[in-house]
Design a protein around this motif. Structure first.
Motif, PDB file in Angstrom:
ATOM      1  N   UNK A 222       1.469 -10.294   5.657  1.00 46.31           N
ATOM      2  CA  UNK A 222       2.567  -9.325   5.467  1.00 46.31           C
ATOM      3  C   UNK A 222       3.954  -9.567   5.193  1.00 46.31           C
ATOM      4  N   UNK A 223       4.593  -9.179   4.066  1.00 45.83           N
ATOM      5  CA  UNK A 223       6.013  -9.445   3.667  1.00 45.83           C
ATOM      6  C   UNK A 223       6.283 -10.906   3.196  1.00 45.83           C
ATOM      7  N   UNK A 224       5.032 -11.724   2.886  1.00 43.38           N
ATOM      8  CA  UNK A 224       5.266 -13.016   2.294  1.00 43.38           C
ATOM      9  C   UNK A 224       4.255 -13.118   1.136  1.00 43.38           C
ATOM     10  N   UNK A 225       2.755 -13.022   1.313  1.00 40.35           N
ATOM     11  CA  UNK A 225       2.039 -13.264   0.380  1.00 40.35           C
ATOM     12  C   UNK A 225       0.815 -11.925   0.159  1.00 40.35           C
ATOM     13  N   UNK A 226       1.107 -10.946   0.549  1.00 40.28           N
ATOM     14  CA  UNK A 226       0.429  -9.551   0.567  1.00 40.28           C
ATOM     15  C   UNK A 226       0.415  -8.797  -0.609  1.00 40.28           C
ATOM     16  N   UNK A 227      -0.486  -8.678  -1.408  1.00 39.77           N
ATOM     17  CA  UNK A 227      -0.389  -8.125  -2.672  1.00 39.77           C
ATOM     18  C   UNK A 227      -0.658  -6.604  -2.722  1.00 39.77           C
ATOM     19  N   UNK A 228      -0.156  -5.769  -3.522  1.00 39.61           N
ATOM     20  CA  UNK A 228      -0.469  -4.269  -3.546  1.00 39.61           C
ATOM     21  C   UNK A 228      -1.895  -3.819  -3.443  1.00 39.61           C
ATOM     22  N   UNK A 229      -2.845  -4.405  -4.209  1.00 35.05           N
ATOM     23  CA  UNK A 229      -4.526  -4.196  -4.302  1.00 35.05           C
ATOM     24  C   UNK A 229      -4.875  -4.193  -2.847  1.00 35.05           C
ATOM     25  N   UNK A 230      -4.429  -5.201  -2.186  1.00 35.63           N
ATOM     26  CA  UNK A 230      -4.940  -5.343  -0.683  1.00 35.63           C
ATOM     27  C   UNK A 230      -4.345  -4.115   0.020  1.00 35.63           C
ATOM     28  N   UNK A 231      -3.186  -3.781  -0.082  1.00 35.16           N
ATOM     29  CA  UNK A 231      -2.594  -2.778   0.787  1.00 35.16           C
ATOM     30  C   UNK A 231      -3.323  -1.414   0.453  1.00 35.16           C
ATOM     31  N   UNK A 232      -3.888  -1.283  -0.748  1.00 34.23           N
ATOM     32  CA  UNK A 232      -4.651  -0.106  -1.239  1.00 34.23           C
ATOM     33  C   UNK A 232      -5.917  -0.259  -0.657  1.00 34.23           C
ATOM     34  N   UNK A 233      -6.653  -1.303  -0.439  1.00 33.62           N
ATOM     35  CA  UNK A 233      -7.897  -1.486   0.115  1.00 33.62           C
ATOM     36  C   UNK A 233      -7.850  -1.242   1.715  1.00 33.62           C
ATOM     37  N   UNK A 234      -6.765  -1.737   2.154  1.00 33.30           N
ATOM     38  CA  UNK A 234      -6.499  -1.416   3.764  1.00 33.30           C
ATOM     39  C   UNK A 234      -6.534  -0.180   3.881  1.00 33.30           C
ATOM     40  N   UNK A 235      -5.713   0.722   3.216  1.00 34.11           N
ATOM     41  CA  UNK A 235      -5.487   2.261   3.134  1.00 34.11           C
ATOM     42  C   UNK A 235      -6.870   3.070   3.078  1.00 34.11           C
ATOM     43  N   UNK A 236      -7.734   2.496   2.368  1.00 33.75           N
ATOM     44  CA  UNK A 236      -9.052   3.188   1.867  1.00 33.75           C
ATOM     45  C   UNK A 236      -9.861   2.894   3.414  1.00 33.75           C
ATOM     46  N   UNK A 237      -9.904   1.822   3.622  1.00 36.25           N
ATOM     47  CA  UNK A 237     -10.619   1.326   4.825  1.00 36.25           C
ATOM     48  C   UNK A 237     -10.278   2.307   6.184  1.00 36.25           C
ATOM     49  N   UNK A 238      -9.070   2.415   5.890  1.00 38.78           N
ATOM     50  CA  UNK A 238      -8.506   3.456   7.209  1.00 38.78           C
ATOM     51  C   UNK A 238      -8.807   5.132   6.685  1.00 38.78           C
ATOM     52  N   UNK A 239      -9.779   5.178   5.632  1.00 34.51           N
ATOM     53  CA  UNK A 239      -9.745   6.598   5.277  1.00 34.51           C
ATOM     54  C   UNK A 239      -8.511   7.496   5.029  1.00 34.51           C
TER      55      UNK A 239
END
Length: 277
Positions: A222-239
């Motif tokens: 986070x805040x270094x090498x985290x890409x936006x598609x991963x953020x989207x996947x994380x939000x989807x996993x949390x429904x």
């Protein structure tokens, strides 16, 4: 009285209806779902979601690495296309086919392969590690993965232009005493620029949303090498579908603008070529 022209396919009405139906099912309806889910959030909540520090950081990582990779692809892709068109050498057909390998190779396989190579214990990463340079799990690693994914777009965009380029212009410039660098800069490059920008734009659009080949080598810090598609996947996993679709909507807008500029450039180039003819 002229005979009625026979058409292989049905008339305009039927053809347009089928086209719109397919386009709606494949493209418009799935994209419209982003707007529908995002609308579940009010304007204030929407901007709160997309302006969270972690999300903004992921936007920056995705955009800057995609842009740098596209610039590298523009240079390297032009060189590769030049070699494939202007020179004959053993294995040329094999090399020409390998260019399209990133299209066929599963992105997860590409990500795992690049990570194993670029890690500190890998063949390539171990060499740089001796000098204190780390590639994997950094923005550099992400950029290299995106270069791998995006380079076919530039090569395949520039290659046909080079194949159709009239060499008499080069010969005329050479007879007049122009140097090779001047010939390329003044004669060849202006003809290549529209195709070059088109290929780089398509590569940028693809790199912007790339996930499979990047997620392994990124390290996802986070805040270094985290890409936006991963953020989207994380939000989807949390429904949290409204938040995921809101972030995805921002990426969609930027991708649409990129493709719009690419198409605008293609239309302008076609108009210029039509005027010349």
């Amino acid at each position: 009285m002229s005979r009625k022209q026979k058409r292989v396919i049905p008339g305009f009405g039927v053809s347009m209806g089928v086209t719109i139906s397919i386009l709606s099912l494949v493209v418009l309806i799935p994209l419209a779902s982003l707007v529908v889910y995002s609308a579940q959030l009010g304007p204030k909540e929407f901007f709160t979601v997309i302006t969270r520090p972690r999300v903004l950081s992921s936007f920056w990582v995705s955009f800057i690495t995609a842009f740098i990779a596209s610039v590298i692809n523009a240079v390297m892709g032009t060189i590769i296309a030049w070699v494939l068109v202007r020179y004959t050498f053993p294995g040329k057909r094999i090399m020409d086919g390998i260019i399209e390998l990133p299209f066929a190779l599963p992105t997860a396989v590409a990500g795992i392969s690049l990570t194993s190579l670029m890690a500190d214990t890998g063949w390539v990463g171990s060499i740089f590690a001796k000098f204190g340079i780390k590639i994997a799990y950094t923005k550099t690693g992400i950029t290299l993965a995106l270069v791998f994914i995006g380079i076919p777009f530039v090569v395949r965009a520039v290659q046909p232009v080079l194949e159709k380029f009239d060499s008499t212009y080069e010969e005329a410039a050479s007879v007049l005493g122009a140097k090779r660098t001047t010939i390329f800069r003044k004669v060849i490059l202006p003809e290549l620029l529209p195709a070059l920008f088109t290929g780089a734009g398509l590569a940028f659009g693809r790199c912007l949303g790339e996930y499979g080949s990047v997620v392994f080598i990124a390290g996802n810090q986070p805040f270094k090498t985290e890409i936006t598609p991963l953020i989207i996947m994380s939000e989807l996993q949390e429904y949290d579908y409204p938040a995921a679709t809101s972030i995805a909507l921002v990426m969609l807008v930027f991708s649409f603008l990129t493709l719009f500029l690419v198409n605008l450039m293609q239309a302008r180039n076609a108009k210029i070529l039509g005027g010349k003819s």
